[in-house]
Write a protein that holds these residues in place. Structure first.
Motif, short mmCIF file in Angstrom:
data_model
loop_
_atom_site.label_atom_id
_atom_site.label_comp_id
_atom_site.label_asym_id
_atom_site.label_seq_id
_atom_site.Cartn_x
_atom_site.Cartn_y
_atom_site.Cartn_z
N LYS A 223 -8.41 -0.39 1.84
CA LYS A 223 -9.63 0.52 1.66
C LYS A 223 -9.20 1.55 0.19
CE LYS A 223 -12.72 3.43 4.26
NZ LYS A 223 -12.94 4.81 3.57
N GLY A 224 -9.83 1.02 -0.48
CA GLY A 224 -9.07 1.55 -1.91
C GLY A 224 -7.77 1.42 -2.17
N GLN A 225 -7.19 2.73 -2.36
CA GLN A 225 -5.71 2.45 -2.67
C GLN A 225 -4.96 2.32 -1.08
OE1 GLN A 225 -6.04 1.52 -5.85
NE2 GLN A 225 -3.91 2.24 -5.80
N ASN A 226 -5.55 2.33 -0.30
CA ASN A 226 -4.77 2.31 1.38
C ASN A 226 -4.71 0.93 1.59
OD1 ASN A 226 -4.45 4.81 2.02
ND2 ASN A 226 -6.65 5.04 2.28
N VAL A 227 -3.37 0.43 1.84
CA VAL A 227 -3.09 -0.81 2.36
C VAL A 227 -3.34 -0.73 3.93
CG1 VAL A 227 -1.35 -2.68 2.49
CG2 VAL A 227 -1.46 -1.63 0.50
N GLU A 228 -4.37 -1.30 4.40
CA GLU A 228 -4.64 -1.35 5.78
C GLU A 228 -3.57 -2.51 6.67
OE1 GLU A 228 -7.04 0.71 7.32
OE2 GLU A 228 -7.35 1.51 5.20
N SER A 229 -3.38 -3.50 6.06
CA SER A 229 -2.76 -4.51 6.72
C SER A 229 -2.30 -5.70 5.46
CB SER A 229 -3.46 -5.29 7.70
OG SER A 229 -4.46 -6.06 7.66
N TRP A 230 -1.34 -6.49 5.61
CA TRP A 230 -1.05 -7.42 4.77
C TRP A 230 -0.30 -8.53 5.34
CZ3 TRP A 230 4.10 -8.28 3.53
CH2 TRP A 230 5.07 -7.34 3.85
N GLY A 231 -0.31 -9.87 4.78
CA GLY A 231 0.52 -10.76 5.24
C GLY A 231 0.49 -11.98 4.45
N LYS A 232 1.42 -12.84 4.53
CA LYS A 232 1.61 -14.16 3.61
C LYS A 232 0.31 -15.05 4.10
CE LYS A 232 4.62 -17.87 3.71
NZ LYS A 232 4.13 -18.90 4.04
N VAL A 233 0.11 -15.67 3.05
CA VAL A 233 -1.09 -16.69 3.23
C VAL A 233 -0.52 -17.90 2.36
CG1 VAL A 233 -2.96 -15.19 3.70
CG2 VAL A 233 -2.41 -15.87 1.36
N ASP A 234 -1.29 -19.09 2.92
CA ASP A 234 -0.76 -20.44 2.04
C ASP A 234 -1.40 -20.43 0.88
OD1 ASP A 234 0.82 -21.32 4.13
OD2 ASP A 234 -1.05 -22.23 5.28
#
Length: 134
Positions: free
Chosen positions: A108-119
């Motif tokens: 959300k703009g500069q906020n990282v809400e979530s992240w994860g590895k993807v293929d």
């Protein structure tokens, strides 16, 4: 009557200032890594949550011990959204990122809400090419 008209002018002025600020602020906070930029994007209703993609080839810019005694790493990553627009994001991780992988980051703009590895195959091909060159 004079008081009421001054009151309405004041309220209208505040609404205009807030409205203009809401439109201009996302451009001012883009690629900024401060808590203020993150907070501004977080409360701005015009900043929508979007998914961006990044490569894990960046080195951590900072290593520190978190509040629970765990290792923490800060990264600045160049990311791309579905339209190919780039943005630099900063986020903390409790482990080092493995090189030559891809991340899908919900922001959300500069906020990282979530992240994860993807293929690799789930990253759009145009974005994947940009990430491999950066």
């Amino acid at each position: 009557m004079k008081f009421i008209s001054k009151f309405f002018v004041l309220v209208a002025s505040i609404i205009v200032v807030l409205g203009v600020g809401a439109f201009l602020l996302p451009n001012l906070t883009k690629n900024k890594h401060s808590e203020l930029a993150m907070a501004a994007d977080n409360v701005n209703p015009l900043v929508k949550i979007e998914d961006v993609y990044a490569s894990t080839n960046a080195k951590p810019i900072r290593h520190f011990i978190g509040g629970g005694g765990e290792d923490e790493y800060t990264y600045h990553l160049v990311t791309y959204n579905a339209q190919g627009q780039s943005r630099t994001l900063a986020f903390d991780s409790q482990w080092k990122l493995k090189p030559n992988k891809f991340l899908k980051i919900s922001t959300k703009g500069q906020n990282v809400e979530s992240w994860g590895k993807v293929d690799r195959e789930t990253v759009p091909s145009g974005i994947r090419q940009e990430l491999m060159m950066s």
